[in-house]
Scaffold this active site. Structure first.
Site, PDB file in Angstrom:
ATOM      1  N   GLU A   1      -1.475   4.595 -13.637  1.00  0.00           N
ATOM      2  CA  GLU A   1      -0.966   5.016 -12.321  1.00  0.00           C
ATOM      3  C   GLU A   1      -1.295   6.497 -12.162  1.00  0.00           C
ATOM      4  O   GLU A   1      -0.652   7.353 -12.758  1.00  0.00           O
ATOM      5  CB  GLU A   1       0.552   4.783 -12.256  1.00  0.00           C
TER       6      GLU A   1
ATOM      7  N   LYS B   1      10.014  -0.703  -8.477  1.00  0.00           N
ATOM      8  CA  LYS B   1      10.073   0.346  -9.502  1.00  0.00           C
ATOM      9  C   LYS B   1      11.504   0.879  -9.543  1.00  0.00           C
ATOM     10  O   LYS B   1      11.988   1.436  -8.555  1.00  0.00           O
ATOM     11  CB  LYS B   1       9.079   1.453  -9.127  1.00  0.00           C
TER      12      LYS B   1
END
Length: 214
Positions: free
Chosen positions: A43, A134
């Site tokens: 990421e 998340k």
């Protein structure tokens, strides 16, 4: 279906490395070190200068590594999300839920992983088509919160980020998370240019993940 393929790659990767860096070179070297250590999920955050260029380069570099999945993090709005997607990002991560970003991601069949802390936020994110939530910051809760969230929303896929380390990773997966996001302690050596240690720590995380998955 493109989106499902990417979601499967994220779940298989299991440990998603949150890559920051003071410049483009550090971010690319960090990513190379992580992938050399066996990590598959990257990421790349938009706090990295010229992040979209870094994403484009990484996507090209690892085009033949079909199990490597490269996404964009710290995406605060739909415009940034589109820039990231055009650069080749395979998934989009935000610190908070943003409806317009969710729409852009759905339009391009790209998974959107918004940062949520409450049941209300999680419900809104699910309604907007988010497949993985998340849990951010994970350090504010701890693994025991996962079952509390999954009680009313049993179909919830959670990826905690912040507060996940080698010592507690097992607890998070035992609690039922889909994947974990790891940043700080994994990439601290990169700040002093010690990319060899980044690779070693990445290997430790992947060995632990293999052990957890048995």
């Amino acid at each position: 279906m493109k989106k499902n393929i990417i979601l499967n790659k994220l779940e298989t990767a299991g440990v998603i490395a949150v890559v920051r860096g003071k410049n483009k070179t550090e971010a690319i070297k960090s990513t190379e070190a992580l992938i050399a250590g066996g990590m598959k999920g990257i990421e790349l955050t938009f706090t990295v200068p010229r992040a979209e260029e870094v994403i484009a380069e990484l996507v090209e570099m690892y085009a033949d590594h079909h199990d490597v999945v490269i996404g964009a993090g710290t995406v605060l709005d739909a415009i940034t999300a589109r820039i990231a997607i055009m650069a080749g990002a395979e998934y989009i991560v935000s610190p908070s839920f943003d409806a317009e970003t969710a729409q852009i991601c759905n339009l391009y069949q790209i998974p959107y992983l918004p940062g949520c802390m409450t049941i209300t936020e999680m419900k809104e994110a699910l309604k907007a088509g988010s497949d993985i939530i998340k849990l951010f910051p994970g350090s504010a809760f701890g693994p025991s919160i996962v079952s509390a969230f999954k009680a009313p929303l049993p179909h919830l896929n959670i990826m905690p980020t912040g507060g996940v380390c080698l010592e507690n990773m097992q607890e998070w997966f035992d609690a039922g998370v889909t994947a974990v996001g790891v940043g700080g302690n994994l990439l601290a050596p990169a700040e002093t240019g010690d990319f060899e240690t980044v690779t070693k720590v990445a290997q430790q995380y992947m060995e632990k993940f293999a052990e957890i998955k048995g």
